[in-house]
Motif scaffolding. Structure first.
Motif, short mmCIF file in Angstrom:
data_model
loop_
_atom_site.label_atom_id
_atom_site.label_comp_id
_atom_site.label_asym_id
_atom_site.label_seq_id
_atom_site.Cartn_x
_atom_site.Cartn_y
_atom_site.Cartn_z
N GLY A 76 0.85 -1.19 0.00
CA GLY A 76 0.00 0.00 0.00
C GLY A 76 0.88 1.23 0.00
O GLY A 76 0.69 2.17 0.76
N SER A 77 1.83 1.22 -0.91
CA SER A 77 2.88 2.24 -0.93
C SER A 77 2.36 3.62 -1.34
O SER A 77 2.98 4.64 -1.05
CB SER A 77 3.99 1.79 -1.88
N GLY A 78 1.22 3.68 -2.02
CA GLY A 78 0.64 4.96 -2.42
C GLY A 78 1.59 5.72 -3.34
O GLY A 78 2.01 5.23 -4.38
N MET A 81 5.63 5.80 -0.18
CA MET A 81 6.15 5.90 1.19
C MET A 81 5.83 4.66 1.99
O MET A 81 4.65 4.28 2.05
CB MET A 81 5.58 7.13 1.89
N LEU A 98 4.24 -1.83 -3.80
CA LEU A 98 3.01 -2.44 -4.31
C LEU A 98 1.81 -1.59 -3.91
O LEU A 98 1.72 -1.12 -2.77
CB LEU A 98 2.88 -3.84 -3.72
N ASP A 99 0.90 -1.40 -4.86
CA ASP A 99 -0.36 -0.74 -4.54
C ASP A 99 -1.43 -1.25 -5.51
O ASP A 99 -1.14 -1.58 -6.65
CB ASP A 99 -0.23 0.79 -4.63
N ALA A 100 -2.67 -1.28 -5.01
CA ALA A 100 -3.78 -1.76 -5.84
C ALA A 100 -4.26 -0.68 -6.80
O ALA A 100 -4.94 -0.97 -7.78
CB ALA A 100 -4.92 -2.21 -4.94
N ASN A 101 -3.91 0.55 -6.52
CA ASN A 101 -4.45 1.69 -7.27
C ASN A 101 -3.55 2.02 -8.49
O ASN A 101 -2.38 2.37 -8.34
CB ASN A 101 -4.53 2.88 -6.29
N LYS A 104 -1.69 5.39 -8.69
CA LYS A 104 -0.50 5.46 -7.81
C LYS A 104 0.69 4.72 -8.44
O LYS A 104 1.82 5.22 -8.45
CB LYS A 104 -0.82 4.88 -6.44
N SER A 125 -1.33 -4.47 -7.73
CA SER A 125 -2.08 -5.65 -7.30
C SER A 125 -2.66 -5.40 -5.93
O SER A 125 -2.10 -4.64 -5.14
CB SER A 125 -1.13 -6.87 -7.23
N ARG A 126 -3.75 -6.07 -5.64
CA ARG A 126 -4.14 -6.19 -4.23
C ARG A 126 -3.12 -7.13 -3.60
O ARG A 126 -2.77 -8.15 -4.20
CB ARG A 126 -5.55 -6.75 -4.10
N VAL A 127 -2.66 -6.82 -2.41
CA VAL A 127 -1.55 -7.58 -1.84
C VAL A 127 -1.94 -9.04 -1.58
O VAL A 127 -1.12 -9.95 -1.72
CB VAL A 127 -1.00 -6.90 -0.57
N GLU A 128 -3.20 -9.27 -1.26
CA GLU A 128 -3.62 -10.65 -0.96
C GLU A 128 -3.59 -11.53 -2.21
O GLU A 128 -3.60 -12.75 -2.11
CB GLU A 128 -5.00 -10.66 -0.28
N ARG A 142 2.97 1.83 5.75
CA ARG A 142 2.60 3.02 6.52
C ARG A 142 1.18 3.40 6.11
O ARG A 142 0.89 3.47 4.90
CB ARG A 142 3.56 4.19 6.22
N ALA A 143 0.31 3.61 7.08
CA ALA A 143 -1.08 4.03 6.81
C ALA A 143 -1.78 3.09 5.85
O ALA A 143 -2.54 3.52 4.97
CB ALA A 143 -1.08 5.47 6.25
N PHE A 144 -1.53 1.80 6.01
CA PHE A 144 -2.14 0.81 5.10
C PHE A 144 -3.33 0.12 5.77
O PHE A 144 -4.42 0.10 5.21
CB PHE A 144 -1.08 -0.22 4.67
C1 LIG Z 1 -3.55 5.81 3.01
S1 LIG Z 1 -2.65 5.18 1.64
C2 LIG Z 1 -1.01 5.17 2.29
C3 LIG Z 1 0.01 5.40 1.22
C4 LIG Z 1 1.47 5.45 1.72
N1 LIG Z 1 1.89 4.21 2.31
C5 LIG Z 1 1.68 6.59 2.68
O1 LIG Z 1 1.95 6.38 3.85
O2 LIG Z 1 1.60 7.76 2.23
C6 LIG Z 1 -3.09 3.46 1.59
C7 LIG Z 1 -2.77 2.79 0.26
O3 LIG Z 1 -3.04 1.39 0.37
C8 LIG Z 1 -3.56 0.94 -0.88
N2 LIG Z 1 -4.29 -0.30 -0.60
C9 LIG Z 1 -5.39 -0.46 0.18
N3 LIG Z 1 -5.75 -1.76 0.23
C10 LIG Z 1 -4.85 -2.45 -0.53
C11 LIG Z 1 -4.66 -3.84 -0.85
N4 LIG Z 1 -5.48 -4.77 -0.37
N5 LIG Z 1 -3.61 -4.18 -1.64
C12 LIG Z 1 -2.77 -3.23 -2.11
N6 LIG Z 1 -2.90 -1.91 -1.84
C13 LIG Z 1 -3.92 -1.52 -1.07
C14 LIG Z 1 -4.42 2.09 -1.37
O4 LIG Z 1 -4.59 2.05 -2.77
C15 LIG Z 1 -3.60 3.31 -0.90
O5 LIG Z 1 -2.74 3.78 -1.91
#
Ligand SMILES: C[S@@+](CC[C@H](N)C(=O)[O-])C[C@H]1O[C@@H](n2cnc3c(N)ncnc32)[C@H](O)[C@@H]1O
Length: 208
Positions: A76-78, A81, A98-101, A104, A125-128, A142-144
């Protein structure tokens, strides 16, 4: 990059040893993040000055705790970070962000190309659902998600002897208490981030 002095001061305060080239890369990354953020909504933090502390220096607090492996996954690197600053600071590590979006990861791919970060791979990808050939020695976020969910969703990605490193705000008592029973928090470190007036903790989680 207009905030290079502030960045240099923060890096010195954190006691991290970086070359001028690495600091310039961090600055370049911040400029790209600020530029792309105008149209891509990568982060709610919009001012470059705040990004220095909240994104770069906060991510760099992870760096002294990354020893003991070569493969790092940032889930969920966004906008990158903590994975991108960590990869810049530790070119010896192989880092997957890795991020699902898609928006990003489009940004992340562009940043990797422009900054020539040869040790970073970007995965959409979704991490799962992510099934790499090789597992990871360190998995961070962070914040994931809450700690228990983070660990459960990434369990299949941890190498034998590997560890999770979760970046958290206030001391996460409840999240630690609700970790899966076959894991435990082996260390919880209070972390100071130069220029950031907020509580930060790094939680190290290991399989039992
Ligand atoms: C709040 S953001 C945090 C981004 C970054 N880590 C930061 O601290 O600024 C959470 C991120 O997790 C991603 N995310 C949420 N669920 C996810 C999943 N199941 N697999 C991959 N990414 C996911 C979202 O797309 C989003 O970019």
């Amino acid at each position: 990059m207009t905030h290079i002095a502030e960045l240099n001061r923060g890096i010195e305060q954190l006691g991290i040893d970086l070359t001028g080239g690495q600091t310039a890369l961090l600055g370049g990354y911040l400029s790209l993040l600020a530029k792309w953020n105008q149209t891509y909504n990568l982060t709610a933090v919009r001012e470059e000055a705040r990004m220095v502390s909240y994104h770069l220096l906060d991510s760099l607090t992870l760096v002294p705790h990354l020893d003991g492996g070569t493969r790092l996954l940032d889930v969920g690197s966004g906008g990158g970070m903590p994975g991108i600053p960590a990869a810049i600071a530790r070119p010896d590590l192989s880092v997957v962000v890795l991020d699902a979006n898609h928006k990003k990861t489009t940004f992340l791919r562009q940043a990797v190309i422009e900054l020539k970060l040869v040790n970073v791979e970007v995965i959409t990808s979704r991490v799962e659902l992510y099934r790499p050939d090789t597992p990871f020695d360190r998995i961070t976020s962070r914040a994931f998600a809450e700690l228990g969910e983070f660990v459960s969703l990434t369990r299949h990605l941890l190498a034998p002897g590997g560890q999770w490193l979760a970046m958290k705000g206030v001391y996460p008592y409840e999240e630690i208490a609700s970790l899966p029973e076959d894991t435990r928090a082996s260390e919880v470190l209070g972390v100071g981030v130069p220029g950031l007036d907020a509580e930060r903790h790094l939680v190290r989680v290991v399989p039992r």
